[in-house]
Design a protein around this motif. Structure first.
Motif, PDB file in Angstrom:
ATOM      1  N   LEU A 252       0.913  -1.307  -0.072  1.00 31.54           N
ATOM      2  CA  LEU A 252       0.086  -0.046  -0.040  1.00 31.54           C
ATOM      3  C   LEU A 252       0.985   1.176  -0.006  1.00 31.54           C
ATOM      4  O   LEU A 252       0.236   2.269   0.007  1.00 31.54           O
ATOM      5  N   ALA A 255       1.838   1.205  -4.068  1.00 33.95           N
ATOM      6  CA  ALA A 255       0.953   1.394  -4.969  1.00 33.95           C
ATOM      7  C   ALA A 255      -0.346   1.773  -4.004  1.00 33.95           C
ATOM      8  O   ALA A 255      -0.468   1.922  -3.109  1.00 33.95           O
ATOM      9  N   THR A 256      -1.474   2.455  -4.898  1.00 33.44           N
ATOM     10  CA  THR A 256      -2.663   2.700  -4.283  1.00 33.44           C
ATOM     11  C   THR A 256      -3.780   1.962  -4.803  1.00 33.44           C
ATOM     12  O   THR A 256      -3.720   1.648  -6.046  1.00 33.44           O
ATOM     13  N   TRP A 257      -4.497   1.138  -3.957  1.00 30.05           N
ATOM     14  CA  TRP A 257      -5.846   0.539  -4.251  1.00 30.05           C
ATOM     15  C   TRP A 257      -6.825   1.389  -4.623  1.00 30.05           C
ATOM     16  O   TRP A 257      -7.492   1.792  -3.776  1.00 30.05           O
ATOM     17  N   THR A 258      -7.049   1.360  -5.781  1.00 32.71           N
ATOM     18  CA  THR A 258      -8.000   2.359  -6.443  1.00 32.71           C
ATOM     19  C   THR A 258      -9.260   1.877  -6.482  1.00 32.71           C
ATOM     20  O   THR A 258     -10.302   2.591  -6.835  1.00 32.71           O
ATOM     21  N   THR A 262      -8.581  -3.024  -9.042  1.00 34.21           N
ATOM     22  CA  THR A 262      -7.477  -2.048  -9.667  1.00 34.21           C
ATOM     23  C   THR A 262      -6.642  -1.446  -8.564  1.00 34.21           C
ATOM     24  O   THR A 262      -6.956  -1.375  -7.466  1.00 34.21           O
ATOM     25  N   TYR A 263      -5.472  -1.029  -9.159  1.00 37.87           N
ATOM     26  CA  TYR A 263      -4.462  -0.372  -8.384  1.00 37.87           C
ATOM     27  C   TYR A 263      -3.677   0.307  -9.242  1.00 37.87           C
ATOM     28  O   TYR A 263      -3.344   0.124 -10.395  1.00 37.87           O
ATOM     29  N   GLU A 264      -2.727   1.402  -8.745  1.00 37.56           N
ATOM     30  CA  GLU A 264      -1.952   2.295  -9.520  1.00 37.56           C
ATOM     31  C   GLU A 264      -0.790   2.249  -8.927  1.00 37.56           C
ATOM     32  O   GLU A 264      -0.745   2.817  -7.639  1.00 37.56           O
ATOM     33  N   ARG A 271       8.023   3.714  -5.569  1.00 38.39           N
ATOM     34  CA  ARG A 271       7.367   2.415  -5.815  1.00 38.39           C
ATOM     35  C   ARG A 271       8.134   1.061  -5.478  1.00 38.39           C
ATOM     36  O   ARG A 271       7.642   0.172  -5.554  1.00 38.39           O
TER      37      ARG A 271
END
Length: 404
Positions: A252, A255-258, A262-264, A271
């Motif tokens: 976390l 990356a971001t759990w969108t 999905t994630y970015e 990263r």
């Protein structure tokens, strides 16, 4: 826009006595194990212990929030040292993890070639072999020249469209060699091939401009010549390559759990980090880097080379001692063996007299050790706070040990 290069300082500007006064360990030991873990200066100790005290007083998360500006300073200080931007820097727990996060992010495929050197460090070469088994990539070792360093012309002749990565150990663990990283970087740049430089032993004892070297990625540690805390390391990734490399693991922080599926992944070098880290160590690392920058890396490099040359000359005159250092350009690491005693026996005997060295085994750089027929080596690595008087004491005690 990249930061400006650090101005070249006067090599005579290092006040050795002041540096020794700021290094508590100098009162206790003769420390020639700087390539293992250097003695930290008092400001690094104060920063690290101070943060631990704040964690104990107000809580770990709260102390981290309070230290946010110090943590940002660490990224900025590393960026200044490397001539890059803070967004190209990741702080991780050690140099091996830094190197792995870059290497395992490479999208290797069957038939790809990984070019490396004979003096590659064991951890790096093991990773190359593992990836080759998994993917069908090939690991090709570039020959060395008459000085023991990577043969630049041989490397140039080995380049083709299947080369996916150049991986070079800047300063091997088993000797004073400094590989010609900038020449390798030039070849990599001409071919458009990514270049991963292991700067574990060089960070802190010589200038490391990533623009001048031409590396795509660089890994290093805090504990060696930077004189920082153990359990700290960092990774540089050139900004145009960051989003081309997907880290081998994500959390976390990286990356971001969108959405539910999905994630970015973050767009900067963070990263390659994970959420939990050694905060006190990261704070201390920034102080250590700033300490080195204040002294000047050119000045540090010149003094370290002078001390190492003095040590090599003195060792060469000792009966039964063979110095095994290679390279046209050499650094602060000196390795030797003796007819009278094994390297571990010498290390133990010296430690009884408060003299610190380490032992470099053939398994740490197997290809180079087997090619040169090297035994276990005593590794004596000097730093700028060491003195000529310590070298005299070291060689005198060594001679006594070998007679005993």
């Amino acid at each position: 826009m990249r930061t400006m290069s650090i101005p070249m300082p006067d090599p005579m500007a290092i006040d050795v006595e002041q540096c020794r006064a700021e290094t508590p360990g100098c009162s206790n030991v003769l420390h020639f194990n700087n390539a293992g873990a250097a003695l930290p200066p008092q400001p690094v100790l104060d920063a690290q212990v101070g943060h631990l005290n704040r964690e104990a007083a107000i809580g770990g998360y709260e102390a981290e929030a309070e230290a946010e500006s110090q943590l940002q300073h660490t990224y900025a200080a590393i960026a200044r040292m490397l001539d890059c931007t803070p967004e190209e820097v990741a702080i991780v727990e050690n140099a091996t993890r830094a190197w792995d996060m870059a290497f395992y992010a490479m999208p290797f495929e069957e038939g790809d070639r990984i070019l490396t050197s004979r003096a590659a460090y064991a951890s790096n070469h093991i990773a190359c072999l593992q990836v080759a088994r998994r993917t069908g990539a090939e690991v090709d070792v570039v020959p060395h020249d008459e000085y023991g360093q990577i043969d630049v012309e041989a490397l140039r002749s080995m380049m083709d469209d299947r080369v996916a990565l150049l991986a070079l150990t800047h300063v091997p663990t088993n000797g004073g060699l400094v590989n010609p990283a900038a020449q390798v970087g030039e070849i990599a740049g001409e071919a458009g091939v990514p270049f991963l430089l292991d700067a574990c032993q060089s960070a802190g004892q010589m200038p490391l401009s990533v623009d001048e070297i031409g590396c795509t990625m660089l890994s290093a540690t805090g504990r060696k010549y930077l004189r920082g805390p153990r359990g700290t390391g960092f990774l540089y990734v050139q900004k145009d390559w960051i989003e081309r490399l997907e880290p081998p693991l994500l959390d976390l922080h990286a990356a971001t759990w969108t959405g539910p599926e999905t994630y970015e992944i973050h767009s900067d070098a963070r990263r390659f980090e994970t959420y939990e880290g050694h905060v006190a160590g990261a704070v201390g690392l920034g102080v250590a880097v700033e300490y080195a920058l204040t002294l000047g890396l050119e000045a540090i490099s010149e003094r370290v080379q002078m001390l190492a040359d003095t040590l090599r000359t003195a060792l060469s005159g000792a009966s039964g001692v063979t110095v095994h250092d290679a390279g046209r350009t050499r650094c602060g690491i000196t390795t030797f063996s003796a007819e009278q005693k094994t390297a571990p026996a010498i290390q133990t005997a010296l430690r009884e007299h408060d003299i610190n060295v380490s032992v470099s085994t053939p398994s740490s750089t197997r290809l180079d050790a087997e090619a040169r027929g090297l035994p276990d080596l005593v590794r004596a690595s000097v730093h700028y706070y060491n003195t000529e008087a310590e070298i005299e004491r070291f060689v005198s005690r060594l001679k006594s040990v070998l007679k005993g």
